[in-house]
Design a protein around this motif. Structure first.
Motif, PDB file in Angstrom:
ATOM      1  N   ALA A   1      37.444 -19.737 -22.038  1.00 12.80           N
ATOM      2  CA  ALA A   1      37.268 -18.980 -23.281  1.00 12.80           C
ATOM      3  C   ALA A   1      38.558 -18.946 -24.089  1.00 12.80           C
ATOM      4  O   ALA A   1      38.557 -19.183 -25.306  1.00 12.80           O
TER       5      ALA A   1
ATOM      6  N   LEU B   1      37.188 -17.453 -17.937  1.00 14.60           N
ATOM      7  CA  LEU B   1      37.835 -16.864 -19.109  1.00 14.60           C
ATOM      8  C   LEU B   1      39.037 -17.685 -19.559  1.00 14.60           C
ATOM      9  O   LEU B   1      39.460 -17.568 -20.718  1.00 14.60           O
TER      10      LEU B   1
ATOM     11  N   ASN C   1      43.171 -12.984 -19.685  1.00 12.86           N
ATOM     12  CA  ASN C   1      42.299 -13.390 -20.780  1.00 12.86           C
ATOM     13  C   ASN C   1      41.161 -12.404 -21.026  1.00 12.86           C
ATOM     14  O   ASN C   1      40.007 -12.788 -21.238  1.00 12.86           O
ATOM     15  N   VAL C   2      41.488 -11.139 -20.983  1.00  8.15           N
ATOM     16  CA  VAL C   2      40.578 -10.099 -21.448  1.00  8.15           C
ATOM     17  C   VAL C   2      41.337  -9.329 -22.521  1.00  8.15           C
ATOM     18  O   VAL C   2      42.446  -8.853 -22.298  1.00  8.15           O
TER      19      VAL C   2
ATOM     20  N   VAL D   1      37.539 -11.721 -25.761  1.00  6.67           N
ATOM     21  CA  VAL D   1      36.742 -11.116 -24.698  1.00  6.67           C
ATOM     22  C   VAL D   1      36.879  -9.599 -24.738  1.00  6.67           C
ATOM     23  O   VAL D   1      37.998  -9.066 -24.720  1.00  6.67           O
TER      24      VAL D   1
ATOM     25  N   THR E   1      43.113 -11.303 -14.558  1.00 14.74           N
ATOM     26  CA  THR E   1      43.199 -12.344 -15.569  1.00 14.74           C
ATOM     27  C   THR E   1      43.887 -11.786 -16.810  1.00 14.74           C
ATOM     28  O   THR E   1      43.672 -10.628 -17.170  1.00 14.74           O
TER      29      THR E   1
END
Length: 384
Positions: A128, A125, A147-148, A135, A145
Motif C-alpha cells: 500500500a 501494507l 505503514n498505518v 491507511v 508496521t
C-alpha cells in the motif's frame, strides 16, 4: 497499574459530510465472507471517478456490529462521491490480506481496515505504501508496521473502566461489601483492543481480588498485567465463551456455591456466558450474576431487558463511521486530518495519530432513552 494506561477522555466534534446531489451514482463492490460480489450500483460513474475508490476491510459478518459498521461507512462514503469496496474476511487473516491486496491493485486511494490480527498486515501494507495508499486503522490498531497513517476508535481503556466501575458500584465494593464469587473473562489475545478493555476493568477490580472481597473459585485471576491473555477468548467467540463458562461452573460451582459476578469484555462473550448460566439452572431475578458487556448487540439488549445481562458499554458506531468518513475526505483532500491523541497508541514501530470517541454505559433502565430515542434501534426491534 501504571497511570500510563490512563487517557484523557476528549469530547469529539466531527465535521459533517458533504451531501450535495451527485450527477451519477457511485458503486459499491460488496462482498460476503467467502468472495466478493458485484454491487447493484453502476460502476465508473462521474462522481466515483472524482472521489476515487475507498477499500473497507472488515473482519467478519458473524458479529452484528461489523455489519452495521460496514454498511454505514459505505453509505456515508458513497454519499460523498466515492466508490467503495467492502469486504468481510470470515475472521481469516489470509483472506483479509488477499482482500486488501485486491483493493490496492484495484487502485484504492485509502484503506479503512478493521484488522483480524493487527500484527500480520505489515507486508501487505508495504504494498500500500509503495503505491501511496493511505491507511486508517478502524477500531483496532494495526501493529508492527510503520505503514498505518491514522487510527480511529473509542476510548478502549475507558470501556474497561466503565465495566469495572459498574461492578464496583453495583456490589458496593467501595463500602466494604463482600465477598462475592467472581469470574473474569478477557477478549481475543490477537486483538489489540482487548488488553485495553481488560486493563481498564482490572485497574478497578484488582484491589478487591487482592483484599478478598472478590473471590475467584476457578483461580482464573491474572497474577500479573500480562497474564490477561490466559483468560482471553480467541476470536471473541460466543460458543467458546459458553464452553469456558460451563467448564468453570461444572468444576468449581455447585450446591450453595454460586457465581455472583462475571466480567465480560463484550456482548459476544456475554451471550455465551449467559447461555452457560441458563444451562446450569440460573434464573433471571433469582440470583442471576452481575454480567457486563459491550457493543449493545440486539440479542444482548434483549437479554438485558429479560434480566440476563446487567449492562453494556455502547459505542455508537454511527459516530465512529461519521468520524472515519470525514477522515477519509480529509486524507483525499490532502489537508490536516482530525485527531485528538498523538501520544497513547504505539504500535511497536510508531505512535499512530488517533481520533478517540467516548463510549456510554447502557443499563436496562436506560435502553429506551439511549438506544431507541437515538434511533440505534426501533422500539419494535426490542419488543418495546
Amino acid at each position: 497499574m501504571s497511570q500510563t494506561w490512563k487517557k484523557l477522555s476528549v469530547a469529539i466534534a466531527t465535521a459533517g459530510l458533504l451531501t450535495a446531489s451527485l450527477a451519477a451514482c457511485s458503486s459499491e463492490r460488496s462482498g460476503d465472507d467467502d468472495k466478493p460480489t458485484a454491487g447493484a450500483g453502476a460502476t465508473g460513474g462521474a462522481a466515483a471517478e472524482e472521489g476515487g475508490l475507498i477499500g473497507i476491510a472488515m473482519p467478519t459478518k458473524a458479529l452484528e456490529r461489523w455489519n452495521r459498521d460496514g454498511a454505514h461507512l459505505v453509505e456515508l462514503l458513497e454519499e460523498a462521491g466515492f466508490e467503495t469496496s467492502l469486504q468481510y474476511a470470515d475472521n481469516k487473516t489470509d483472506q483479509q490480506i488477499s482482500q486488501i491486496e485486491n483493493m490496492i491493485n484495484d487502485g484504492a486511494k485509502v484503506l479503512v481496515i478493521a484488522s483480524i490480527d493487527g500484527t500480520t498486515l505489515g507486508p501487505v501494507l508495504e504494498q500500500a505504501a509503495a503505491k501511496d495508499v493511505k491507511v486508517i486503522a478502524y477500531d483496532r490498531l494495526i501493529n508492527e508496521t510503520p505503514n498505518v497513517d491514522y487510527y480511529a476508535t473509542f476510548d478502549n481503556y475507558k470501556v474497561g473502566q466503565m465495566q469495572g466501575t459498574f461492578i464496583e458500584e453495583t456490589l458496593g465494593l467501595k463500602d466494604g461489601k463482600g465477598p462475592f464469587n467472581f469470574e473474569p473473562f478477557a477478549g481475543s489475545p490477537d486483538d489489540n483492543n482487548a488488553k485495553f478493555y481488560f486493563q481498564g476493568a482490572w485497574d478497578i477490580l484488582k484491589q478487591y481480588v487482592e483484599n478478598g472481597k472478590l473471590v475467584v473459585p476457578s483461580g482464573k485471576a491474572p497474577k500479573t498485567d500480562d497474564q490477561w491473555t490466559n483468560i482471553g477468548i480467541l476470536g471473541w467467540g460466543s460458543d467458546d465463551a459458553q464452553a469456558e463458562m460451563e467448564n468453570r461452573l461444572n468444576s468449581f460451582y455447585g450446591g450453595d456455591t454460586k457465581v455472583e459476578v462475571v466480567l465480560s469484555p463484550n456482548d459476544s462473550l456475554a451471550l455465551g456466558i449467559s447461555q452457560a448460566l441458563t444451562g446450569a439452572g440460573y434464573k433471571a431475578g433469582e440470583g442471576w450474576p452481575v454480567l457486563t458487556g459491550q457493543d449493545a448487540d440486539q440479542a444482548n439488549v434483549l437479554n438485558m431487558l429479560a434480566g440476563k445481562q446487567s449492562m453494556t458499554v455502547w459505542k455508537d458506531t454511527r459516530a465512529l463511521g461519521d468520524a472515519v468518513a470525514n477522515m477519509v475526505k480529509e486524507v483525499v483532500a490532502g489537508g490536516d486530518v482530525t485527531v485528538n491523541d498523538t501520544t497513547t497508541y504505539n504500535n511497536n514501530v510508531k505512535t499512530v495519530p488517533t481520533l478517540l470517541l467516548d463510549p456510554q454505559v447502557v443499563t436496562p433502565d436506560t435502553v429506551e432513552k439511549d438506544l431507541v430515542e437515538s434511533g440505534f434501534y426501533s422500539a419494535s426491534d426490542l419488543g418495546l
